[in-house]
Design a protein around this motif. Structure first.
Motif, PDB file in Angstrom:
ATOM      1  N   MET A  14      22.980 -39.409 -31.349  1.00 48.58           N
ATOM      2  CA  MET A  14      23.256 -39.680 -32.757  1.00 48.58           C
ATOM      3  C   MET A  14      22.625 -38.611 -33.654  1.00 48.58           C
ATOM      4  SD  MET A  14      22.399 -43.072 -35.018  1.00 48.58           S
ATOM      5  CE  MET A  14      20.640 -42.875 -34.821  1.00 48.58           C
ATOM      6  N   PHE A  15      21.371 -38.254 -33.402  1.00 54.59           N
ATOM      7  CA  PHE A  15      20.712 -37.231 -34.212  1.00 54.59           C
ATOM      8  C   PHE A  15      21.370 -35.869 -34.027  1.00 54.59           C
ATOM      9  CE2 PHE A  15      16.993 -40.210 -34.145  1.00 54.59           C
ATOM     10  CZ  PHE A  15      17.045 -40.497 -35.499  1.00 54.59           C
ATOM     11  N   PHE A  16      21.798 -35.569 -32.812  1.00 55.53           N
ATOM     12  CA  PHE A  16      22.500 -34.312 -32.574  1.00 55.53           C
ATOM     13  C   PHE A  16      23.817 -34.273 -33.350  1.00 55.53           C
ATOM     14  CE2 PHE A  16      25.518 -31.731 -30.114  1.00 55.53           C
ATOM     15  CZ  PHE A  16      24.859 -30.514 -30.187  1.00 55.53           C
ATOM     16  N   ALA A  17      24.554 -35.377 -33.352  1.00 53.95           N
ATOM     17  CA  ALA A  17      25.819 -35.435 -34.089  1.00 53.95           C
ATOM     18  C   ALA A  17      25.586 -35.271 -35.587  1.00 53.95           C
ATOM     19  CB  ALA A  17      26.532 -36.755 -33.801  1.00 53.95           C
ATOM     20  N   LEU A  18      24.558 -35.898 -36.128  1.00 51.01           N
ATOM     21  CA  LEU A  18      24.246 -35.749 -37.550  1.00 51.01           C
ATOM     22  C   LEU A  18      23.855 -34.312 -37.884  1.00 51.01           C
ATOM     23  CD1 LEU A  18      22.282 -39.057 -38.203  1.00 51.01           C
ATOM     24  CD2 LEU A  18      24.553 -38.459 -39.045  1.00 51.01           C
ATOM     25  N   PHE A  19      23.070 -33.702 -37.018  1.00 55.88           N
ATOM     26  CA  PHE A  19      22.666 -32.309 -37.215  1.00 55.88           C
ATOM     27  C   PHE A  19      23.881 -31.388 -37.194  1.00 55.88           C
ATOM     28  CE2 PHE A  19      21.603 -28.267 -35.129  1.00 55.88           C
ATOM     29  CZ  PHE A  19      20.792 -27.718 -36.114  1.00 55.88           C
ATOM     30  N   VAL A  23      25.524 -28.742 -40.042  1.00 53.46           N
ATOM     31  CA  VAL A  23      25.827 -27.338 -39.737  1.00 53.46           C
ATOM     32  C   VAL A  23      27.287 -27.039 -40.047  1.00 53.46           C
ATOM     33  CG1 VAL A  23      26.043 -25.659 -37.855  1.00 53.46           C
ATOM     34  CG2 VAL A  23      24.002 -27.090 -38.024  1.00 53.46           C
ATOM     35  N   GLU A  24      28.183 -27.934 -39.656  1.00 53.09           N
ATOM     36  CA  GLU A  24      29.609 -27.730 -39.907  1.00 53.09           C
ATOM     37  C   GLU A  24      29.907 -27.684 -41.407  1.00 53.09           C
ATOM     38  OE1 GLU A  24      33.890 -29.862 -38.934  1.00 53.09           O
ATOM     39  OE2 GLU A  24      32.021 -30.858 -38.403  1.00 53.09           O
ATOM     40  N   THR A  25      29.253 -28.530 -42.180  1.00 51.10           N
ATOM     41  CA  THR A  25      29.461 -28.541 -43.628  1.00 51.10           C
ATOM     42  C   THR A  25      29.050 -27.211 -44.240  1.00 51.10           C
ATOM     43  OG1 THR A  25      29.074 -30.914 -43.675  1.00 51.10           O
ATOM     44  CG2 THR A  25      28.905 -29.757 -45.758  1.00 51.10           C
ATOM     45  N   ARG A  26      27.922 -26.688 -43.832  1.00 50.92           N
ATOM     46  CA  ARG A  26      27.476 -25.383 -44.352  1.00 50.92           C
ATOM     47  C   ARG A  26      28.422 -24.270 -43.943  1.00 50.92           C
ATOM     48  NH1 ARG A  26      20.995 -25.745 -43.268  1.00 50.92           N
ATOM     49  NH2 ARG A  26      20.580 -27.312 -44.860  1.00 50.92           N
ATOM     50  N   LEU A  27      28.873 -24.300 -42.705  1.00 47.77           N
ATOM     51  CA  LEU A  27      29.780 -23.257 -42.231  1.00 47.77           C
ATOM     52  C   LEU A  27      31.132 -23.330 -42.924  1.00 47.77           C
ATOM     53  CD1 LEU A  27      29.083 -23.203 -38.403  1.00 47.77           C
ATOM     54  CD2 LEU A  27      28.471 -21.468 -40.088  1.00 47.77           C
ATOM     55  N   ARG A  28      31.576 -24.504 -43.277  1.00 47.05           N
ATOM     56  CA  ARG A  28      32.856 -24.653 -43.947  1.00 47.05           C
ATOM     57  C   ARG A  28      32.840 -23.941 -45.295  1.00 47.05           C
ATOM     58  NH1 ARG A  28      33.785 -30.285 -43.988  1.00 47.05           N
ATOM     59  NH2 ARG A  28      34.347 -30.045 -41.830  1.00 47.05           N
TER      60      ARG A  28
END
Length: 83
Positions: A14-19, A23-28
């Motif tokens: 769960m913590f890995f998925a949230l992390f 990261v994906e939001t910043r990269l977008r």
């Protein structure tokens, strides 16, 4: 030991998925959009293509955006002075 592993693994996932979502939001926001690349390839000038070859897509798109912005403001300024 197995009980702790059974409890810990879902939390780690769960913590890995949230992390990874963060990261994906910043990269977008940082990533180059497909439409921008298509427009660049259709309308690029020779100096922008040289920048693409020498410095990469980031610098080439920066030059392309600056030209488009200055072209739009130049056209607006010309319309204002004529009218």
């Amino acid at each position: 030991m197995t009980v702790w592993l059974a409890i810990a693994v879902p939390f780690v996932i769960m913590f890995f998925a949230l992390f990874m979502e963060r990261v994906e939001t910043r990269l977008r926001h940082v990533a180059v959009q497909e439409e921008e690349v298509e427009e660049f390839l259709e309308q690029a000038r020779p100096n922008e293509v040289r920048a693409l070859y020498g410095h990469g897509i980031g610098r080439a798109l920066e030059m392309f955006r600056l030209r488009r912005r200055s072209g739009k403001t130049g056209r607006l300024h010309a319309r204002r002075t004529r009218g």
